[in-house]
Design an enzyme around this catalytic site. Sequence first.
Site, PDB file in Angstrom:
ATOM      1  N   THR A 195       7.803   2.764  39.554  1.00 29.34           N
ATOM      2  CA  THR A 195       7.382   3.273  38.289  1.00 29.34           C
ATOM      3  C   THR A 195       7.789   4.667  38.328  1.00 29.34           C
ATOM      4  O   THR A 195       7.277   5.402  39.206  1.00 29.34           O
ATOM      5  CB  THR A 195       6.076   3.114  37.781  1.00 29.34           C
ATOM      6  N   GLY A 225       3.084  -5.154  33.546  1.00 32.45           N
ATOM      7  CA  GLY A 225       2.218  -4.363  33.971  1.00 32.45           C
ATOM      8  C   GLY A 225       1.791  -3.505  32.739  1.00 32.45           C
ATOM      9  O   GLY A 225       1.883  -3.684  31.563  1.00 32.45           O
ATOM     10  N   ASP A 226       1.103  -2.274  33.216  1.00 36.88           N
ATOM     11  CA  ASP A 226       0.708  -1.467  32.175  1.00 36.88           C
ATOM     12  C   ASP A 226       1.962  -0.515  31.805  1.00 36.88           C
ATOM     13  O   ASP A 226       1.731   0.057  30.542  1.00 36.88           O
ATOM     14  CB  ASP A 226      -0.090  -0.267  33.018  1.00 36.88           C
TER      15      ASP A 226
HETATM   16  N1  ASP Z   1       2.510   0.139  37.279  1.00 37.96           N
HETATM   17  C1  ASP Z   1       3.521  -0.772  37.593  1.00 37.96           C
HETATM   18  C2  ASP Z   1       3.220  -2.119  37.118  1.00 37.96           C
HETATM   19  O1  ASP Z   1       2.144  -2.382  37.239  1.00 37.96           O
HETATM   20  C3  ASP Z   1       3.896  -0.410  38.793  1.00 37.96           C
HETATM   21  C4  ASP Z   1       4.056   0.815  39.581  1.00 37.96           C
HETATM   22  O2  ASP Z   1       3.681   1.958  38.799  1.00 37.96           O
HETATM   23  O3  ASP Z   1       4.561   0.930  40.672  1.00 37.96           O
HETATM   24  O4  ASP Z   1       4.042  -2.779  36.888  1.00 37.96           O
END
Ligand code: ASP
Length: 338
Positions: A195, A225-226
């Site tokens: 991310t 995800g978030d």
């Molecule tokens: N937050 C991201 C997700 O859960 C993954 C990441 O930050 O690497 O999809």
Amino acid sequence: MPSRRKFLQTAAIGLPLIACKNMAKSNTVIKPIVIATWDGGFNVNKAAWEVLNKADGLALDAVEAGAISIENDISCCVGLGANPDRDGKVTLDACIMDHQFNCGSVAFLERIKNPISVARKVMESSPHVFLVGEGAQQFALAQGFELQDGKLSAKAQSEYESWLIKSEYSPVINVEKGAIPAPQKLSNGAINHDTMALVALDSAGNLAGACTTSGMAFKMHGRIGDSPIIGSGLYVDNEVGAVTATGQGEEVIRISGASYIISLMRSGIAPKEACRKAVEKIVNINPEKAKTLQVAFIALDKNGNHGAFAIQPEFTYCVRDLEREEELKCDSYFKSVI
Ligand code: ASP
């Protein structure tokens, strides 16, 4: 508008024009700044800074430019070059938010190169906030985005083939070296990052943020995800600040991470302390489980003060403003073992 005399005075003492723009109005110099997650944020900030450093550079354009720069890097872990889900598909999530609560998100988007720009189109050219899957792709195509071939990058193909050998379902999240437990490395030894999240303040005093991701490597097909969820992976409140997240998205969603931090900052808590409290909230939900989790938040307030906090050590974030361009180590709940 600053008077010509005022401008000449400030210019004479050498303050950059960009930092002086709003001086006459508020008597406070607003210095543009951008912060971004992990060391990849260094180059992303460069792209964002090219926009922010212009006299009328908008934070919104800057964060989009930063996100595009890493989405376009096919060797990277964000965008179409990223690792696929467990079915071998790269599915992308992104969101963007401006200083007036305008926001746009896309998730589970396939074969489109710049999900962040599709998210911006959702924000600006649709009556909606969030589009997913085929519908998001259909919207993107209607907006003139090109459908890419859907092939994995060479790096992702080789990672996926290694993963397929055991096909163990344990999606990999980014943890730096020095963490407890040892970082989960990809088969080529690389530490995984999925991310890119960045927030910026422009010289007009406006904040914006962007978050773009392929999600966790080898995730379940359809998992989101978030990162594209406004209030979890990203939130901007121009009276307060802008916050974004990286790490195990499920845990960020559970506490509505970014908006939780904004509410703490609204009550007067400084960015780093607010990020720390959010991390503690996640850890306290399940302290045992937290030992294997990574979540990091970065926050910027409306005056350009910033801070960050992570569960695991050695996470970094990058800062670019008029005076500096640097990578900062982030404090963490668990301490480093190196
Ligand atoms: N937050 C991201 C997700 O859960 C993954 C990441 O930050 O690497 O999809």
